[in-house]
Enzyme design. Structure first.
Site, PDB file in Angstrom:
ATOM      1  N   HIS A  82       0.819  -1.219   0.000  1.00 60.32           N
ATOM      2  CA  HIS A  82       0.000   0.000   0.000  1.00 60.32           C
ATOM      3  C   HIS A  82       0.852   1.268   0.000  1.00 60.32           C
ATOM      4  CE1 HIS A  82       0.063   0.292   4.563  1.00 60.32           C
ATOM      5  NE2 HIS A  82       0.026   1.568   4.258  1.00 60.32           N
ATOM      6  N   ASP A 135      -0.293  -7.516   1.861  1.00 57.82           N
ATOM      7  CA  ASP A 135       0.270  -6.159   1.746  1.00 57.82           C
ATOM      8  C   ASP A 135       1.802  -6.192   1.769  1.00 57.82           C
ATOM      9  OD1 ASP A 135       0.450  -3.423   1.671  1.00 57.82           O
ATOM     10  OD2 ASP A 135      -0.354  -3.089   3.698  1.00 57.82           O
ATOM     11  N   GLN A 229       0.542   5.754  11.620  1.00 50.24           N
ATOM     12  CA  GLN A 229       0.704   6.275  10.260  1.00 50.24           C
ATOM     13  C   GLN A 229       2.163   6.680  10.015  1.00 50.24           C
ATOM     14  OE1 GLN A 229      -2.160   7.240  11.903  1.00 50.24           O
ATOM     15  NE2 GLN A 229      -3.636   6.307  10.529  1.00 50.24           N
ATOM     16  N   GLY A 230       2.660   6.309   8.851  1.00 44.77           N
ATOM     17  CA  GLY A 230       4.039   6.633   8.501  1.00 44.77           C
ATOM     18  C   GLY A 230       5.006   5.511   8.808  1.00 44.77           C
ATOM     19  N   ASP A 231       4.573   4.563   9.665  1.00 44.47           N
ATOM     20  CA  ASP A 231       5.402   3.384   9.963  1.00 44.47           C
ATOM     21  C   ASP A 231       5.188   2.271   8.957  1.00 44.47           C
ATOM     22  OD1 ASP A 231       6.551   4.405  12.359  1.00 44.47           O
ATOM     23  OD2 ASP A 231       4.728   3.888  13.459  1.00 44.47           O
ATOM     24  N   SER A 232       4.156   2.391   8.151  1.00 49.96           N
ATOM     25  CA  SER A 232       3.796   1.329   7.201  1.00 49.96           C
ATOM     26  C   SER A 232       5.002   0.842   6.415  1.00 49.96           C
ATOM     27  CB  SER A 232       2.751   1.842   6.215  1.00 49.96           C
ATOM     28  OG  SER A 232       1.502   1.893   6.841  1.00 49.96           O
TER      29      SER A 232
HETATM   30  C1  4AZ Z   1      -1.359   3.483   8.662  1.00 48.87           C
HETATM   31  O1  4AZ Z   1      -2.369   4.048   8.293  1.00 48.87           O
HETATM   32  C2  4AZ Z   1      -1.394   2.693   9.922  1.00 48.87           C
HETATM   33  N1  4AZ Z   1      -1.827   1.117  14.623  1.00 48.87           N
HETATM   34  C3  4AZ Z   1      -0.338   1.871  10.244  1.00 48.87           C
HETATM   35  C4  4AZ Z   1      -0.385   1.133  11.406  1.00 48.87           C
HETATM   36  C5  4AZ Z   1      -1.467   1.216  12.236  1.00 48.87           C
HETATM   37  C6  4AZ Z   1      -2.520   2.045  11.931  1.00 48.87           C
HETATM   38  C7  4AZ Z   1      -2.483   2.774  10.766  1.00 48.87           C
HETATM   39  C8  4AZ Z   1      -1.484   0.378  13.470  1.00 48.87           C
HETATM   40  O2  4AZ Z   1      -0.333   3.553   8.009  1.00 48.87           O
END
Ligand code: 4AZ
Length: 272
Positions: A82, A135, A229-232
């Site tokens: 993603h 993913d 968010q941003g750790d993905s």
């Molecule tokens: C994101 O949107 C996201 N708490 C990544 C990890 C988590 C929530 C959202 C897990 O990238």
């Protein structure tokens, strides 16, 4: 800039959190929350973590960081599929001219380590953007990183996947659930949770359903520590091996909504 970044990275998640009536920013998050609930990490202790960057697309303030990745061979980096979506990159990966992996650098404002261009992106053909299943993407680097940066990948059935196993997640993402992105690498200690914990949290219907075949559930049973968010695309490491990639979740750090990770052993093809 920040608003569009959050939207871009939230993607399908924003939709389910909104549908569930709980905005990502509304969750109870401990005051020292950071990843959330974490602490600074030294890159020498986690040389396999990389920042994915495009300054053209995301601006230079945080070196263009928009996702995480993990080095699994000198020229191969895993990330979340993603992270490479059109909504995030604004086009196909090869159209992002300054797309680089930043390796060997914890502080985004620094110059340590190296920035390596990405020559190819393989997105798991079984990735389903509507369910988030599968993913995972594999990036090829134009030049090799040192072998010492490489982390091993846990095979399916490895003890590292057992529920209750301590695991560490790494990233430059939101430290609060309110869009406060980290300027240096952070890590949080979570644990592999039983699939039933995520099946309970994400039963489907309104939002995305947790699928135990391709996903991994991890978090802090008491809440507070989580990816955000941003750790993905960044790594979840247990027993010294890669077990997961940050993928999705509802909010950040809520005990009742664990983090959902890509189950790397189930999704990564043998030949990588
Ligand atoms: C994101 O949107 C996201 N708490 C990544 C990890 C988590 C929530 C959202 C897990 O990238």
């Amino acid at each position: 800039m920040r608003g569009s970044l959050i939207r871009a990275l939230t993607g399908a998640l924003g939709l389910i959190t909104a549908a569930a009536g709980q905005l990502a920013t509304a969750g109870p998050v401990a005051a020292d929350s950071v990843v959330v609930g974490g602490r600074p990490a030294r890159i020498t202790d986690a040389p396999w973590v990389v920042a994915l960057s495009s300054r053209d697309r995301f601006g230079g303030t945080r070196a263009g960081q928009f996702c995480g990745g993990v080095v699994v061979a000198p020229t191969k980096v895993l990330t979340a599929a993603h992270c490479l979506g059109r909504e995030v990159l604004g086009g196909e990966p090869w159209e992002v001219r300054d797309f680089v992996a930043i390796a060997g650098r914890a502080a985004l404002s620094g110059h340590e380590g190296q920035e390596v261009r990405i020559s190819d992106a393989w997105v798991n053909p079984d990735y389903d953007p509507t369910t988030n299943s599968g993913d995972l993407a594999v990036l090829t680097l134009v030049s090799a990183l040192p072998q010492s940066y490489v982390i091993g990948v846990a095979r399916s059935g490895d003890a590292a996947y057992a529920s209750g196993t301590e695991a560490d997640v790494y990233g430059w993402g939101d430290t609060t659930g309110n869009g406060a992105y980290a300027s240096a690498l952070r890590t949080a200690r979570v644990q592999v949770l039983p699939d039933s914990a995520c099946e309970r949290a994400y039963p489907g219907g309104f939002g995305v359903r947790y699928q135990r075949g391709t996903m991994l559930c991890a978090g802090d049973p008491r809440g507070g520590k989580d990816a955000c968010q941003g750790d993905s695309g960044g790594p979840l490491v247990a027993k010294g091996l890669l077990v997961g990639l940050v993928s999705w979740g509802s909010g950040c750090g809520q005990a009742e909504n664990p983090g959902v990770y890509t189950r790397v052993s189930a999704v990564l093809p043998e030949h990588f």
